[in-house]
Design a protein around this motif. Structure first.
Motif, short mmCIF file in Angstrom:
data_model
loop_
_atom_site.label_atom_id
_atom_site.label_comp_id
_atom_site.label_asym_id
_atom_site.label_seq_id
_atom_site.Cartn_x
_atom_site.Cartn_y
_atom_site.Cartn_z
N LEU A 109 29.15 3.02 -12.23
CA LEU A 109 29.86 4.15 -12.80
C LEU A 109 30.75 4.79 -11.73
O LEU A 109 30.27 5.46 -10.82
CB LEU A 109 28.85 5.16 -13.36
N GLU A 110 32.05 4.53 -11.86
CA GLU A 110 33.02 5.05 -10.89
C GLU A 110 33.46 6.44 -11.33
O GLU A 110 33.48 6.75 -12.52
CB GLU A 110 34.22 4.09 -10.87
N TYR A 111 33.81 7.28 -10.38
CA TYR A 111 34.34 8.59 -10.74
C TYR A 111 35.43 8.98 -9.74
O TYR A 111 35.73 8.23 -8.82
CB TYR A 111 33.24 9.64 -10.81
N TYR A 112 36.02 10.12 -9.93
CA TYR A 112 37.13 10.58 -9.09
C TYR A 112 36.64 11.82 -8.34
O TYR A 112 36.71 12.93 -8.86
CB TYR A 112 38.31 10.92 -9.98
N PRO A 113 36.10 11.62 -7.13
CA PRO A 113 35.53 12.76 -6.39
C PRO A 113 36.56 13.88 -6.28
O PRO A 113 37.72 13.63 -5.94
CB PRO A 113 35.21 12.16 -5.02
N GLY A 114 36.17 15.06 -6.58
CA GLY A 114 37.10 16.19 -6.53
C GLY A 114 37.58 16.54 -7.92
O GLY A 114 37.44 17.67 -8.37
N MET A 115 38.09 15.55 -8.64
CA MET A 115 38.58 15.86 -9.98
C MET A 115 37.45 15.87 -11.02
O MET A 115 37.43 16.72 -11.91
CB MET A 115 39.65 14.85 -10.43
N GLU A 161 36.83 18.82 -13.64
CA GLU A 161 37.09 18.57 -15.05
C GLU A 161 35.85 18.90 -15.90
O GLU A 161 35.97 19.45 -17.00
CB GLU A 161 37.51 17.10 -15.23
N ARG A 198 37.39 12.99 -21.81
CA ARG A 198 38.21 13.60 -20.76
C ARG A 198 37.65 13.52 -19.35
O ARG A 198 38.42 13.55 -18.39
CB ARG A 198 38.47 15.07 -21.13
N ALA A 199 36.35 13.45 -19.21
CA ALA A 199 35.81 13.46 -17.84
C ALA A 199 36.10 12.12 -17.16
O ALA A 199 35.84 11.06 -17.72
CB ALA A 199 34.31 13.74 -17.88
N PRO A 200 36.64 12.16 -15.94
CA PRO A 200 37.03 10.92 -15.25
C PRO A 200 35.83 10.13 -14.75
O PRO A 200 35.36 10.32 -13.62
CB PRO A 200 37.90 11.42 -14.08
N PHE A 201 35.32 9.27 -15.62
CA PHE A 201 34.26 8.32 -15.29
C PHE A 201 34.68 6.98 -15.87
O PHE A 201 35.28 6.93 -16.96
CB PHE A 201 32.93 8.72 -15.95
N TRP A 202 34.33 5.91 -15.17
CA TRP A 202 34.64 4.58 -15.69
C TRP A 202 33.46 3.67 -15.48
O TRP A 202 32.93 3.56 -14.38
CB TRP A 202 35.87 4.00 -14.97
N LYS A 203 33.07 3.00 -16.57
CA LYS A 203 31.90 2.12 -16.52
C LYS A 203 32.31 0.67 -16.34
O LYS A 203 33.14 0.16 -17.09
CB LYS A 203 31.13 2.23 -17.84
#
Lengths: 76, 144, 144, 76
Positions: free
Chosen positions: B53-59, B63, B122-127
């Motif tokens: 599960l990737e995410y965008y640290p900070g954003m 969000e 909307r939350a920046p997560f990618w599986k």
């Protein structure tokens, strides 16, 4: 003027790049930033964030901005 | 509002109890609505052995804050707790916890579900799923 | 379907964990939706110090079974847990727990809320509140 | 024929009775059972269960039935 460009998830894999700093002469569009960062086509579904907030592909980018490109999100 | 990203597995039921213990509105809340999303070992007909599960640290954190605020700002909600896993996840691991406290049940149910829906969109997560013989990015969330 | 009436206080989060441990569908459920109703110390503008929850032994259990079955029979729900207190209850005590497990979130959310709504309108329970200076029967549930 | 009648909650308090066994000559209506059990008026909002299942005030009562009267429920 320097802009930081980030790619996430499948876009990171496709571009082979997670982060690149690029130099621009003046404020320009998100689309222009994309073209300077990768040779891939900017699919209209690709999401854009500037400084950690969602923006659209028509937005303007300024000096010091962090521009992120990523595919539709799949959390939760 | 308590928002938390975790790189290690968490126990959602303990998280709720811990949050509740530190709250100063005992006796004021009559309703707690909870959703827990858990990793399944099957998706779209394929066995899934592992997920990244990737995410965008900070954003991502910002969000989550923003969307919880958006959902609850006009609602009589007393507290919101959101916990989300990132990194390597295995079948049976919990991915997300949303817990909402309010005086009456309608606000708790509504906000809990709305937070989950908006989070999914909307939350920046990618599986990225690991199948038996390959990896694949999850392209679209199931509808809610 | 696990339906249980309790004369003593219970911890809903432990109940969920206990139920989950004994389930044989780990990896199959991706969604858990929960509602917990808790006794508040205020109702209709009055301070409430204690509550007596009367029920109809024999019928109440059957009616809970019936309504859970009714709600979930055409829904892809994997398991339902309902725990309800009866007898003397104090502010801060949990009154009811509804927990629904399913593969995807829509069925879990929908069934959890439907069970709560139907329970409020059909399950034979009656609340008598002790106020500072008198008792009163609760005459109508708040709308959900 | 014997019928068991039960009252719950505020009805139990008003009738001063939680359970009474009454004898009837033949099957009769819920309303008749009410009249034999209490001098109060049968409010249309009062709920009725026969043998642990909801029934309406028009239902028939048979030998051995357990008839329960109670106010609108307020659990959960």
């Amino acid at each position: 003027m320097t802009v930081t460009v980030k790619f996430f998830a499948s876009l990171r894999e496709q571009t082979g790049c997670d982060r690149v700093d690029i130099t621009i002469e003046q404020s320009c569009s998100v689309k222009a930033i994309w073209k300077m960062s990768t040779s891939l086509t900017l699919d209209p579904h690709i999401l854009v964030a500037i400084n950690h907030a969602y923006r659209d592909q028509e937005s303007d980018v300024c000096d010091g901005d962090e521009v992120a490109f990523f595919p539709p999100v799949t959390g939760g | 509002m308590i928002i938390s990203l975790r790189t290690k597995s968490f126990n959602p039921w303990n998280e709720i109890q811990n949050a509740q213990t530190s709250m100063d509105f005992a006796g004021a809340f009559g309703a707690t609505a909870v959703f827990v999303g858990t990793m399944r070992d099957f998706n779209e007909g394929d066995q899934v052995t592992e997920m990244d599960l990737e995410y965008y640290p900070g954003m991502t954190e910002k969000e989550l804050q923003r969307l919880c605020f958006e959902v609850t700002q006009d609602s009589p909600v007393l507290e919101v707790l959101v916990v989300h896993r990132v990194g390597k996840i295995y079948p049976g691991d919990d991915i997300v916890l949303v817990c909402v406290w309010s005086a009456h049940r309608a606000a708790a149910f509504d906000s809990c579900r709305s937070i989950m829906e908006i989070l999914k969109h909307r939350a920046p997560f990618w599986k990225k799923e690991r199948l038996i013989d390959r990896h694949r990015w999850v392209e679209k969330n199931t509808s809610g």
